[in-house]
Scaffold this motif. Sequence first.
Motif, PDB file in Angstrom:
ATOM      1  N   SER A  20      71.513  46.407  48.095  1.00 39.66           N
ATOM      2  CA  SER A  20      71.734  46.359  46.650  1.00 39.66           C
ATOM      3  C   SER A  20      73.095  45.738  46.324  1.00 39.66           C
ATOM      4  N   VAL A  21      74.113  46.106  47.086  1.00 40.27           N
ATOM      5  CA  VAL A  21      75.447  45.528  46.876  1.00 40.27           C
ATOM      6  C   VAL A  21      75.412  44.023  47.121  1.00 40.27           C
ATOM      7  N   PHE A  23      72.881  42.051  46.925  1.00 38.08           N
ATOM      8  CA  PHE A  23      72.077  41.426  45.874  1.00 38.08           C
ATOM      9  C   PHE A  23      72.915  41.186  44.624  1.00 38.08           C
ATOM     10  N   TYR A  24      73.702  42.169  44.217  1.00 40.86           N
ATOM     11  CA  TYR A  24      74.495  42.005  43.001  1.00 40.86           C
ATOM     12  C   TYR A  24      75.567  40.921  43.170  1.00 40.86           C
ATOM     13  N   ILE A  27      73.567  37.568  42.896  1.00 41.17           N
ATOM     14  CA  ILE A  27      73.151  37.137  41.558  1.00 41.17           C
ATOM     15  C   ILE A  27      74.359  36.823  40.666  1.00 41.17           C
ATOM     16  N   ALA A  28      75.505  37.435  40.924  1.00 45.16           N
ATOM     17  CA  ALA A  28      76.707  37.080  40.168  1.00 45.16           C
ATOM     18  C   ALA A  28      77.104  35.631  40.446  1.00 45.16           C
ATOM     19  N   THR A  31      74.512  33.315  38.815  1.00 42.32           N
ATOM     20  CA  THR A  31      74.720  33.262  37.372  1.00 42.32           C
ATOM     21  C   THR A  31      75.899  32.374  37.017  1.00 42.32           C
ATOM     22  N   LEU A  62      66.855  34.684  40.326  1.00 40.17           N
ATOM     23  CA  LEU A  62      67.154  36.106  40.501  1.00 40.17           C
ATOM     24  C   LEU A  62      65.955  36.867  41.048  1.00 40.17           C
ATOM     25  N   TRP A 204      63.530  49.515  40.423  1.00 38.22           N
ATOM     26  CA  TRP A 204      64.857  49.159  39.901  1.00 38.22           C
ATOM     27  C   TRP A 204      65.113  50.113  38.748  1.00 38.22           C
ATOM     28  N   GLY A 208      70.278  51.035  37.648  1.00 38.16           N
ATOM     29  CA  GLY A 208      70.369  49.810  38.420  1.00 38.16           C
ATOM     30  C   GLY A 208      70.886  49.914  39.832  1.00 38.16           C
ATOM     31  N   PHE A 209      71.060  51.118  40.355  1.00 40.00           N
ATOM     32  CA  PHE A 209      71.586  51.237  41.716  1.00 40.00           C
ATOM     33  C   PHE A 209      71.219  52.596  42.301  1.00 40.00           C
TER      34      PHE A 209
END
Length: 262
Positions: A20-21, A23-24, A27-28, A31, A62, A204, A208-209
């Motif tokens: 999850s970390v 992934f974020y 996507i940052a 973006t 994403l 999800w 969100g986490f």
Amino acid sequence: MVPADKMRPGKVTWFTYLRSVFFYIHIALVTLVLGLWGVIFQVPWFGRSGVHRVASVWSHALLWAAKVDLGLSYEIRGEPPVGDCIIGAKHQSFFDILIIARHAPERAFIMKKQILRVPVMGWFAWKAGCIPIDRSKGSEAMKVMLSEVTARQQGEGLGQLIVYPEGTRVKPGEKRRYKPGIGALYEATGLPVVPVATNVGLFWSKRGFPIRSGVGVVEYLPAIAPGMQLHPLMERIEAEVEGTSDALMAEAGFVAKDAGRR
């Protein structure tokens, strides 16, 4: 249709948090890169069509990242609309925003005003034709929303106007009364309403986490043609969206408890 055993959310382990970390972070970066591409090469030259091109590429990227980084994919049921309409959707997490946006060629959201302050995303949302509302204004916010929607409809057109009748993200099994805004939009625009159900909050979550693996479902239900009275319309939207969402969650192994409506 995805087999039921593939739809169930994966177990949460330390690896789930790590994925999850990652992934974020992923996507940052996506973006940022796509935002710059849009600001420099798309929006100045192509206007609103350029914004939608960026939104399509961004949502696709994403969703691809979710599949690769998290083992999280999705299934579409029913037919996503392509003409002008109002989409009345169940809202459980950011995942359903991505999926619905990916499959709407001219998407625009009714969204809270604070989203305009989000770097990159807020600016693109405004340029795409999203309608911000100030919830603190009460009934005045409804008048402003309807005025802006009517002006957009008479101008560039609305495309697929996405509305979350509950007004916020809702946890699986939680029930909230549907707000009358979607009915007011239905009457003011004369457009059909397409109800949309989902179970993606099982994978999800609202906060969100962490994000779990599996296959979420977004289901487009038959469109409701213009001309219904407001009260029967609201009852039908709520019954169809909630009933189908509960069935989708049960299919993924979740048993909803009756928490009552807030």
